[in-house]
Design an enzyme around this catalytic site. Sequence first.
Site, mmCIF file in Angstrom:
data_model
loop_
_atom_site.group_PDB
_atom_site.id
_atom_site.type_symbol
_atom_site.label_atom_id
_atom_site.label_comp_id
_atom_site.label_asym_id
_atom_site.label_seq_id
_atom_site.Cartn_x
_atom_site.Cartn_y
_atom_site.Cartn_z
ATOM 1 N N THR A 89 0.842 -1.200 0.000
ATOM 2 C CA THR A 89 0.000 0.000 0.000
ATOM 3 C C THR A 89 0.876 1.248 0.000
ATOM 4 O O THR A 89 1.948 1.253 0.614
ATOM 5 C CB THR A 89 -0.881 0.002 1.269
ATOM 6 N N THR A 99 4.404 4.242 -3.623
ATOM 7 C CA THR A 99 5.375 3.390 -4.329
ATOM 8 C C THR A 99 4.707 2.092 -4.761
ATOM 9 O O THR A 99 4.908 1.625 -5.898
ATOM 10 C CB THR A 99 6.605 3.111 -3.425
ATOM 11 N N GLY A 110 6.266 -0.773 -0.215
ATOM 12 C CA GLY A 110 7.160 0.319 0.159
ATOM 13 C C GLY A 110 7.419 0.322 1.654
ATOM 14 O O GLY A 110 7.075 -0.623 2.372
ATOM 15 N N GLY A 120 3.538 1.782 7.769
ATOM 16 C CA GLY A 120 2.244 2.156 8.336
ATOM 17 C C GLY A 120 1.913 3.618 8.197
ATOM 18 O O GLY A 120 0.908 4.082 8.744
ATOM 19 N N GLY A 121 2.745 4.348 7.439
ATOM 20 C CA GLY A 121 2.432 5.762 7.194
ATOM 21 C C GLY A 121 1.054 5.919 6.566
ATOM 22 O O GLY A 121 0.350 6.896 6.809
ATOM 23 N N GLY A 122 0.667 4.917 5.780
ATOM 24 C CA GLY A 122 -0.664 4.940 5.155
ATOM 25 C C GLY A 122 -1.715 4.238 6.007
ATOM 26 O O GLY A 122 -2.876 4.137 5.603
ATOM 27 N N GLU A 131 -0.544 -5.303 6.017
ATOM 28 C CA GLU A 131 0.767 -5.422 5.368
ATOM 29 C C GLU A 131 1.602 -6.488 6.075
ATOM 30 O O GLU A 131 2.258 -7.314 5.452
ATOM 31 C CB GLU A 131 1.496 -4.079 5.399
HETATM 32 C C1 5RP Z 1 1.458 2.155 4.154
HETATM 33 C C2 5RP Z 1 2.925 1.922 4.166
HETATM 34 C C3 5RP Z 1 3.700 2.429 3.007
HETATM 35 O O1 5RP Z 1 4.473 1.397 2.493
HETATM 36 C C4 5RP Z 1 4.603 3.537 3.466
HETATM 37 O O2 5RP Z 1 3.830 4.526 4.117
HETATM 38 C C5 5RP Z 1 5.375 4.158 2.297
HETATM 39 O O3 5RP Z 1 4.491 4.859 1.479
HETATM 40 P P1 5RP Z 1 4.969 5.598 0.170
HETATM 41 O O4 5RP Z 1 5.362 4.543 -0.815
HETATM 42 O O5 5RP Z 1 3.753 6.394 -0.254
HETATM 43 O O6 5RP Z 1 6.126 6.497 0.542
HETATM 44 O O7 5RP Z 1 3.477 1.357 5.055
HETATM 45 O O8 5RP Z 1 0.859 1.723 5.334
#
Ligand code: 5RP
Length: 220
Positions: A28, A31, A82, A95-97, A103
């Site tokens: 998610t 990336t 990512g 977990g930023g998303g 995941e």
């Molecule tokens: C989502 C995640 C993503 O892998 C993480 O936040 C990186 O995101 P991006 O590819 O937008 O930088 O862990 O829960």
Amino acid sequence: MTQDEMKKAVAQEAIQHVEIDTIIGVGTGSTANFFIDELAKIKHQIKGTVASSVASADRLKGHGIDVFELNSVDEISIYIDGADETNAYLHLVKGGGGALTREKIVAAASKKFVCIVDESKLVDYLGQFPLPVEVIPMARGYVAREIVKLGGEPVLREGFTTDNGNIILDIHGMEIMEAVKLEKQLNHITGVVTNGLFAMRPADVLLVGKPDGVDTVYSK
Ligand code: 5RP
């Protein structure tokens, strides 16, 4: 190369790791979205996918790629996702998303985990990016107090609910020297569903997008 061009480059490189005629685990984030768009180009060569979020499942389906429930597949050959941070041991913060729990489950169920990042995600020590923790809503106060005892500053992610109906506490102010130990300590707090440290099950391969190309790093 811009950051998005580096993300696209690692997504394209990740396609080389996809095994033909197998089920692919899909992560998610922005990336992972580039990866989904690349996967669409070879969709007839795979059996289908398992997605780590509703958002990724929707994007996959939008490309006409089959998305299966994890419980309906026997094996996932590879998980591609990512990360928010990675260290030299391929321990990750994710977990930023907010999709960390699914995941982690899909990563655990996959034979191989290929992590795809641009170079901004490389760090000496994890913890500059606030560490997400998914928490059962009624346990929020208790879990927050336990996190403070571990030396972190938990901050509620306002207005956010996970795909599993839970909240996220983002832990600020931690320099994570022992990632495996902290991952276990957080898991042991009652009310915690998952934390965003991927150290007990780190990535197997890391693809890093840099201005001059993609580096491949294997776990030590
Ligand atoms: C989502 C995640 C993503 O892998 C993480 O936040 C990186 O995101 P991006 O590819 O937008 O930088 O862990 O829960």
